[in-house]
Design an enzyme around this catalytic site. Structure first.
Site, PDB file in Angstrom:
ATOM      1  N   PHE A 112       1.072  -8.580   1.697  1.00 11.17           N
ATOM      2  CA  PHE A 112       0.304  -8.629   0.446  1.00 11.17           C
ATOM      3  C   PHE A 112      -0.235 -10.037   0.170  1.00 11.17           C
ATOM      4  O   PHE A 112      -0.373 -10.449  -0.976  1.00 11.17           O
ATOM      5  CB  PHE A 112       1.136  -8.158  -0.747  1.00 11.17           C
ATOM      6  CG  PHE A 112       1.617  -6.735  -0.654  1.00 11.17           C
ATOM      7  CD1 PHE A 112       0.843  -5.781  -0.001  1.00 11.17           C
ATOM      8  CD2 PHE A 112       2.813  -6.343  -1.212  1.00 11.17           C
ATOM      9  CE1 PHE A 112       1.278  -4.459   0.093  1.00 11.17           C
ATOM     10  CE2 PHE A 112       3.248  -5.029  -1.127  1.00 11.17           C
ATOM     11  CZ  PHE A 112       2.481  -4.086  -0.476  1.00 11.17           C
ATOM     12  N   TYR A 115       4.000   4.960   7.162  1.00 11.95           N
ATOM     13  CA  TYR A 115       2.611   4.692   6.790  1.00 11.95           C
ATOM     14  C   TYR A 115       1.785   5.938   7.110  1.00 11.95           C
ATOM     15  O   TYR A 115       1.243   6.095   8.207  1.00 11.95           O
ATOM     16  CB  TYR A 115       2.049   3.511   7.579  1.00 11.95           C
ATOM     17  CG  TYR A 115       2.548   2.140   7.184  1.00 11.95           C
ATOM     18  CD1 TYR A 115       3.357   1.946   6.072  1.00 11.95           C
ATOM     19  CD2 TYR A 115       2.198   1.025   7.936  1.00 11.95           C
ATOM     20  CE1 TYR A 115       3.803   0.680   5.724  1.00 11.95           C
ATOM     21  CE2 TYR A 115       2.640  -0.247   7.593  1.00 11.95           C
ATOM     22  CZ  TYR A 115       3.448  -0.400   6.491  1.00 11.95           C
ATOM     23  OH  TYR A 115       3.890  -1.665   6.157  1.00 11.95           O
ATOM     24  N   GLY A 154      -2.161  -9.717  -3.373  1.00  8.61           N
ATOM     25  CA  GLY A 154      -1.499 -10.306  -4.529  1.00  8.61           C
ATOM     26  C   GLY A 154      -0.857  -9.245  -5.395  1.00  8.61           C
ATOM     27  O   GLY A 154      -0.128  -8.373  -4.910  1.00  8.61           O
TER      28      GLY A 154
END
Length: 299
Positions: A215, A69, A219
């Protein structure tokens, strides 16, 4: 709902092995930029640090991160280290290994089993810790995971890792992992309009393993964030409770079972407080079923 008064403890707790966490956690990916990894605009460093500290202030003690990340100017692990070290005694930091990104941020061939120790040590250095609370093996379209998970089990036996999990996994992967070592969590994509993980949700419940959706708010937007047009049903439930659609999505996730942990991510302190407040939101059975129907129609 007055979100500023709500603690992450309102969602209840779960045991990740011998580590107790509040079911409302925090995902660190979005701290590195406004969109997907290196394609994003680097976020404000001081704001990212403040978000992490604020998360702990409102009771978050489960933070999800990874060494991969990072964006051009930001590393999630370095931000966590700067913001939170020396770490509170009750903080649980979960990280992931498996995927590989080069220095320019491009995805490369996933790590071999013999390369996982280097990834674990990278996380240790960046986080400033002598062991990792929880390491998830992030799958990348793999068949058998036995060799990779076996390598992590050796690092667990060596004391570098306390607990193990898997991410992006299918039920057969969970069976393979459990033959090697205990699994405390499974991280999979799951949400109101991404219901394909029901089988794993149930498998984890049956085994007393945490199910950790990612998520859940974004979505179809995935790494880029919530770029979709929100469903009318979600808006209707949000209006009924005077909350945001994101809170409705998180409440629906948490009501899937006591073993479900939420890890919404944001670089915005107001969104953080809003997300945490969802832990106190209780949907009616009728609302829950209406939201369930969205996933069934999408599948």
């Amino acid at each position: 709902m007055t979100s500023c008064t709500v603690s992450a403890a309102a969602a209840g707790t779960w045991m990740l092995g011998d580590l107790k966490v509040n079911r409302m956690g925090f995902g660190a990916m979005r701290l590195t930029g406004s969109a997907a990894f290196h394609q994003g605009i680097p976020s404000d460093r001081s704001q990212a640090i403040n978000v992490l500290r604020r998360a702990v202030e409102v009771g978050v003690n489960h933070i999800d991160t990874a060494a991969f990340y990072f964006s051009r100017l930001r590393s999630a692990n370095e931000l966590i280290n700067t913001a939170l070290a020396p770490y509170p005694d009750d903080i649980v930091i979960a990280t992931k290994v498996g995927p590989v990104r080069d220095a320019g941020g491009e995805w490369a061939t996933p790590a071999r089993p013999d390369q996982l120790r280097g990834q674990v040590e990278e996380n240790l250095r960046h986080l400033g810790r002598d062991h990792l609370d929880l390491v998830n093996l992030r799958l990348m379209d793999q068949g058998s995971i036995s060799d990779h998970f076996g390598a992590l089990a050796e690092l667990r036996d060596a004391g570098l890792v306390r607990h193990l999990g898997i991410s992006g996994a299918r039920p057969e992967h969970l069976d393979q992992a459990l033959e090697i070592a205990p699994v405390v969590c499974v991280q999979n994509r799951y949400g109101i309009d991404a219901p394909g993980g029901d089988e794993m949700l149930r498998a984890c419940a049956e085994r007393g393993i945490a199910f950790v959706p990612f998520f859940s708010i974004a979505g179809e937007g995935r790494e880029a964030g919530a770029v979709r047009t929100e469903h009318d049903q979600v808006h209707a439930v949000a209006r009924a409770h005077d909350v945001s659609p994101a809170q409705v999505r998180l409440a629906w996730i948490l009501q899937q079972g006591a073993h479900v942990l939420a890890i919404p991510g944001t670089g915005n302190p107001e969104h953080l407080v809003d997300n945490v407040a969802a832990g106190a939101l209780r949907l009616t059975q009728e609302e829950f079923q209406v939201l369930d129907a969205i996933g069934r129609s999408a599948s």
